[in-house]
Design a protein around this motif. Structure first.
Motif, PDB file in Angstrom:
ATOM      1  N   SER A  18     -17.669  32.135  -5.264  1.00  0.00           N
ATOM      2  CA  SER A  18     -17.907  33.387  -5.949  1.00  0.00           C
ATOM      3  C   SER A  18     -17.619  34.552  -5.008  1.00  0.00           C
ATOM      4  O   SER A  18     -17.884  34.470  -3.811  1.00  0.00           O
ATOM      5  CB  SER A  18     -19.357  33.447  -6.429  1.00  0.00           C
ATOM      6  OG  SER A  18     -19.549  34.557  -7.247  1.00  0.00           O
ATOM      7  N   ARG A  20     -22.645  33.373 -16.889  1.00  0.00           N
ATOM      8  CA  ARG A  20     -23.916  33.012 -17.532  1.00  0.00           C
ATOM      9  C   ARG A  20     -23.896  33.338 -19.025  1.00  0.00           C
ATOM     10  O   ARG A  20     -24.371  32.560 -19.849  1.00  0.00           O
ATOM     11  CB  ARG A  20     -25.079  33.722 -16.842  1.00  0.00           C
ATOM     12  CG  ARG A  20     -25.455  33.085 -15.509  1.00  0.00           C
ATOM     13  CD  ARG A  20     -26.764  33.645 -14.959  1.00  0.00           C
ATOM     14  NE  ARG A  20     -26.673  35.038 -14.584  1.00  0.00           N
ATOM     15  CZ  ARG A  20     -26.209  35.471 -13.412  1.00  0.00           C
ATOM     16  NH1 ARG A  20     -25.807  34.628 -12.501  1.00  0.00           N
ATOM     17  NH2 ARG A  20     -26.170  36.762 -13.147  1.00  0.00           N
ATOM     18  N   PHE A  28     -22.141  25.762 -15.121  1.00  0.00           N
ATOM     19  CA  PHE A  28     -22.000  24.539 -14.337  1.00  0.00           C
ATOM     20  C   PHE A  28     -22.256  24.864 -12.869  1.00  0.00           C
ATOM     21  O   PHE A  28     -22.351  26.021 -12.499  1.00  0.00           O
ATOM     22  CB  PHE A  28     -20.604  23.972 -14.558  1.00  0.00           C
ATOM     23  CG  PHE A  28     -20.309  23.766 -16.022  1.00  0.00           C
ATOM     24  CD1 PHE A  28     -20.884  22.709 -16.707  1.00  0.00           C
ATOM     25  CD2 PHE A  28     -19.506  24.643 -16.714  1.00  0.00           C
ATOM     26  CE1 PHE A  28     -20.658  22.535 -18.061  1.00  0.00           C
ATOM     27  CE2 PHE A  28     -19.256  24.471 -18.072  1.00  0.00           C
ATOM     28  CZ  PHE A  28     -19.843  23.413 -18.742  1.00  0.00           C
ATOM     29  N   PRO A  29     -22.377  23.867 -12.006  1.00  0.00           N
ATOM     30  CA  PRO A  29     -22.649  24.150 -10.586  1.00  0.00           C
ATOM     31  C   PRO A  29     -21.613  25.092  -9.967  1.00  0.00           C
ATOM     32  O   PRO A  29     -20.423  24.998 -10.253  1.00  0.00           O
ATOM     33  CB  PRO A  29     -22.584  22.766  -9.939  1.00  0.00           C
ATOM     34  CG  PRO A  29     -22.907  21.819 -11.043  1.00  0.00           C
ATOM     35  CD  PRO A  29     -22.320  22.441 -12.290  1.00  0.00           C
ATOM     36  N   ASP A  30     -22.110  26.011  -9.136  1.00  0.00           N
ATOM     37  CA  ASP A  30     -21.225  26.972  -8.469  1.00  0.00           C
ATOM     38  C   ASP A  30     -20.275  26.265  -7.511  1.00  0.00           C
ATOM     39  O   ASP A  30     -20.663  25.328  -6.821  1.00  0.00           O
ATOM     40  CB  ASP A  30     -22.043  27.978  -7.656  1.00  0.00           C
ATOM     41  CG  ASP A  30     -22.789  28.959  -8.531  1.00  0.00           C
ATOM     42  OD1 ASP A  30     -22.449  29.077  -9.716  1.00  0.00           O
ATOM     43  OD2 ASP A  30     -23.711  29.598  -8.019  1.00  0.00           O
ATOM     44  N   ARG A  31     -19.060  26.781  -7.458  1.00  0.00           N
ATOM     45  CA  ARG A  31     -18.091  26.306  -6.480  1.00  0.00           C
ATOM     46  C   ARG A  31     -17.810  27.418  -5.490  1.00  0.00           C
ATOM     47  O   ARG A  31     -17.883  27.234  -4.299  1.00  0.00           O
ATOM     48  CB  ARG A  31     -16.825  25.863  -7.209  1.00  0.00           C
ATOM     49  CG  ARG A  31     -15.625  25.529  -6.384  1.00  0.00           C
ATOM     50  CD  ARG A  31     -15.559  24.162  -5.753  1.00  0.00           C
ATOM     51  NE  ARG A  31     -15.658  22.998  -6.560  1.00  0.00           N
ATOM     52  CZ  ARG A  31     -14.662  22.320  -7.099  1.00  0.00           C
ATOM     53  NH1 ARG A  31     -13.435  22.753  -6.987  1.00  0.00           N
ATOM     54  NH2 ARG A  31     -14.892  21.217  -7.765  1.00  0.00           N
ATOM     55  N   ASP A  43     -17.674  20.841 -12.460  1.00  0.00           N
ATOM     56  CA  ASP A  43     -18.548  19.700 -12.693  1.00  0.00           C
ATOM     57  C   ASP A  43     -17.703  18.436 -12.746  1.00  0.00           C
ATOM     58  O   ASP A  43     -16.494  18.483 -12.979  1.00  0.00           O
ATOM     59  CB  ASP A  43     -19.334  19.863 -13.989  1.00  0.00           C
ATOM     60  CG  ASP A  43     -20.658  19.110 -13.971  1.00  0.00           C
ATOM     61  OD1 ASP A  43     -20.969  18.424 -12.967  1.00  0.00           O
ATOM     62  OD2 ASP A  43     -21.388  19.213 -14.960  1.00  0.00           O
ATOM     63  N   ASP A  56     -12.924  15.592 -14.233  1.00  0.00           N
ATOM     64  CA  ASP A  56     -13.493  16.684 -13.442  1.00  0.00           C
ATOM     65  C   ASP A  56     -12.928  17.973 -14.025  1.00  0.00           C
ATOM     66  O   ASP A  56     -11.792  17.995 -14.503  1.00  0.00           O
ATOM     67  CB  ASP A  56     -13.069  16.602 -11.976  1.00  0.00           C
ATOM     68  CG  ASP A  56     -13.442  15.301 -11.312  1.00  0.00           C
ATOM     69  OD1 ASP A  56     -14.509  14.760 -11.622  1.00  0.00           O
ATOM     70  OD2 ASP A  56     -12.650  14.818 -10.479  1.00  0.00           O
ATOM     71  N   ARG A  80     -20.404  36.576 -12.162  1.00  0.00           N
ATOM     72  CA  ARG A  80     -21.505  35.620 -12.360  1.00  0.00           C
ATOM     73  C   ARG A  80     -22.271  35.934 -13.651  1.00  0.00           C
ATOM     74  O   ARG A  80     -22.675  35.021 -14.379  1.00  0.00           O
ATOM     75  CB  ARG A  80     -22.434  35.622 -11.148  1.00  0.00           C
ATOM     76  CG  ARG A  80     -21.815  34.972  -9.921  1.00  0.00           C
ATOM     77  CD  ARG A  80     -22.650  35.207  -8.667  1.00  0.00           C
ATOM     78  NE  ARG A  80     -22.712  36.617  -8.306  1.00  0.00           N
ATOM     79  CZ  ARG A  80     -21.785  37.256  -7.566  1.00  0.00           C
ATOM     80  NH1 ARG A  80     -20.765  36.599  -7.089  1.00  0.00           N
ATOM     81  NH2 ARG A  80     -21.901  38.528  -7.289  1.00  0.00           N
ATOM     82  N   LYS A 114     -26.361  28.801 -18.925  1.00  0.00           N
ATOM     83  CA  LYS A 114     -26.411  27.516 -18.221  1.00  0.00           C
ATOM     84  C   LYS A 114     -25.039  27.155 -17.672  1.00  0.00           C
ATOM     85  O   LYS A 114     -24.391  26.214 -18.134  1.00  0.00           O
ATOM     86  CB  LYS A 114     -26.891  26.427 -19.171  1.00  0.00           C
ATOM     87  CG  LYS A 114     -28.273  26.693 -19.704  1.00  0.00           C
ATOM     88  CD  LYS A 114     -28.665  25.652 -20.698  1.00  0.00           C
ATOM     89  CE  LYS A 114     -30.014  26.011 -21.287  1.00  0.00           C
ATOM     90  NZ  LYS A 114     -30.434  25.110 -22.322  1.00  0.00           N
ATOM     91  N   HIS A 154     -15.851  34.169 -10.270  1.00  0.00           N
ATOM     92  CA  HIS A 154     -16.903  33.149 -10.147  1.00  0.00           C
ATOM     93  C   HIS A 154     -16.288  31.827 -10.600  1.00  0.00           C
ATOM     94  O   HIS A 154     -15.755  31.729 -11.703  1.00  0.00           O
ATOM     95  CB  HIS A 154     -18.100  33.511 -11.018  1.00  0.00           C
ATOM     96  CG  HIS A 154     -19.232  32.566 -10.893  1.00  0.00           C
ATOM     97  ND1 HIS A 154     -19.986  32.175 -11.964  1.00  0.00           N
ATOM     98  CD2 HIS A 154     -19.767  31.922  -9.824  1.00  0.00           C
ATOM     99  CE1 HIS A 154     -20.925  31.343 -11.568  1.00  0.00           C
ATOM    100  NE2 HIS A 154     -20.808  31.174 -10.273  1.00  0.00           N
ATOM    101  N   THR A 173     -16.954  27.771 -11.225  1.00  0.00           N
ATOM    102  CA  THR A 173     -17.917  26.692 -11.412  1.00  0.00           C
ATOM    103  C   THR A 173     -17.146  25.406 -11.646  1.00  0.00           C
ATOM    104  O   THR A 173     -15.971  25.431 -12.018  1.00  0.00           O
ATOM    105  CB  THR A 173     -18.852  26.972 -12.600  1.00  0.00           C
ATOM    106  OG1 THR A 173     -18.078  27.064 -13.787  1.00  0.00           O
ATOM    107  CG2 THR A 173     -19.643  28.235 -12.404  1.00  0.00           C
TER     108      THR A 173
END
Length: 98
Positions: free
Chosen positions: A27, A14, A22-25, A36, A42, A10, A20, A32, A34
């Protein structure tokens, strides 16, 4: 990985994406993921920290012909940009003394 760099994927995500992600999927302690959704495609990005190495993998799903065309233009830059982003993150951790 620079000596002393974090092993938390993670933190790498970052740093790679300028804080910033993308949204977590998903982890766990090694990976990790992510993802979107955009109007034309997609994508999913995996940051895997394992054995002293960091691997970034991306998967793109075209939602329509415009997504395919968009990524046809982006692909050559993407293949060069991702390794640069990973190297920049590693330098950032090395400077921070992690």
């Amino acid at each position: 990985m620079p000596p002393g760099a974090p092993t938390d994927p993670r933190e790498w995500t970052r740093k790679i994406f300028f804080g910033k992600p993308f949204p977590d999927r998903e982890s766990d302690e090694r990976e990790h993921v992510t993802a979107d959704t955009m109007p034309v495609l997609d994508f999913v990005v995996s940051v895997l920290v394992d054995g002293g190495a960091v691997t970034v993998t991306s998967l793109v799903n075209y939602r329509n012909v415009w997504g395919r065309r968009y990524f046809a233009v982006v692909r050559p830059f993407h293949r060069r940009l991702v390794p640069c982003m990973l190297a920049r993150a590693a330098r950032g951790f090395a400077r921070a003394g992690h």
